[in-house]
Every structure is written in C-alpha cells, then in structure tokens.
Design an enzyme around this catalytic site. Sequence first.
Site, PDB file in Angstrom:
ATOM      1  CG  ASP A  14      13.392  45.377  71.446  1.00 52.28           C
ATOM      2  OD1 ASP A  14      13.767  45.132  70.283  1.00 52.28           O
ATOM      3  OD2 ASP A  14      13.380  46.521  71.935  1.00 52.28           O
ATOM      4  CG  ASN A  62       8.906  44.140  62.890  1.00 53.95           C
ATOM      5  OD1 ASN A  62       8.582  43.229  63.650  1.00 53.95           O
ATOM      6  ND2 ASN A  62       9.530  45.216  63.336  1.00 53.95           N
TER       7      ASN A  62
END
EC number: 2.5.1.-
Length: 231
Positions: A14, A62
């Site tokens: 991340d 996503n």
Amino acid sequence: MSLKIPEHVAIIMDGNGRWARKRGLPRIAGHYKGAEVAEDIVEFAIELGIKHLTLFAFSTENWNRPKGEVEALFELLRRYLQTKKDKLYKLGIRVRFIGRRDRINKELVKLMQEIEEESKKFKNLFLNLAVDYGGRDDILRAVKKAVKLQREEITEELFSSLLDLSCSPDPDLLIRTAGEKRISNFLLWNLAYTELYFSETLWPDFSREEFLKALEDFSRRKRKFGRVLDE
C-alpha cells in the site's frame, strides 16, 4: 536474537499513490516504483529462505478506481510479466495467480497461464500474485463449489482446498505498508492465525531493512494458536 524465518509471508503493498502525490508525479509512477520494490523483495525472500510469498497486486475493489488508472495498472502487470518472466524462471520461482480471471483481458490471462505452466517445475519460491482478488469473493466461489458436494463431506480442510490459496500454507506473517491498520478483504479465511505487522513506510520506500524489521518483530512473538504456552 535469532531470526525466525516464516514459511509464508503475505504483503499488502500500500502507498504507491501517496508516494507519487508527494513528489508531484502521476499515480502510475508510484505503481511502477512499487513494482521495482516488489522485485527486490521477491529476491530477498529467496535469500532469506522464505518458501511462499503472496503479494496483493489488484483487488476486486480496485475496479472502482478511474478507468485510466485501472488500464495502466494492468498494462504495468502485463509489461512486468512479459519482461521479467525469464528472470523469474532463472531464480527458480514458481508463479501462481489467485483471484478471478473472467474480468481480465484475455491476452493477459493467456500470459498468466503460460507463466504458471512454465514455472510449475520450480521450487525456490512459490510466488502467489493476487490479481482481481477479494477475500469475500474467494470464499463465495469456494461455497459455490462446496454446495455441489455432500454435506457430510465438507470439512474445514476440504473447504480450504477449494480456496484460491490452496497450494500454499496459511500465511505466518502479513505485512501491510503505508500505515493503514486493516486487512482490506485480503485472504480472509487464510489469515485466521496469521501475525499482523503494520509498517508506516509507503511501499515504494519499503526496503530490505524494513522487511527485516518485520521479521525481527515476528521473531519476538509467541504464536499460541489457541493454546496456553509456558511464559
């Protein structure tokens, strides 16, 4: 302190977008830098003797990102796989992809299948790349397989075998970078007894030294699995 090497490490990579934004760069620049870091961590995992490494590359959520970014991410993945596959083979890495494939470009799926087939004889590292993966979706797909079986046949072990990560043991350690303290729908079934480590470092800045910090922290932990251990 002696370093305990986990058999299986999973990583939520991340912070790519934030890394790029801090530098006034487009978000995709962060993803390209993140891919370079992932490549180095894969090599370091082999050097350390880690046998299974699972990287969260693209989640089912996503798809909600801007279309241009999604397309750029899949182009990055395609380019990386195409240009790095021979290096992966040379390092003795078996590559497996977990997640859905029905929403991914057919040419990319073909490349993924080719790499899985060509690398299946290697054993230095089992590298699982989570692409269009979500933990709930993984469990739901496993349930759809399980309902075709007799109820008496279904055990915890059998259900685990229906999940995407069935070819690897459950992760011993999950690392998430960029300071977020959640697992974000990743390997929900498989993380039941996994040790969690949260790093403040953005993924493109993550280094071998940062990885060692996570392993040192893991080495200090006493894993009980529900048992009572002597203090």
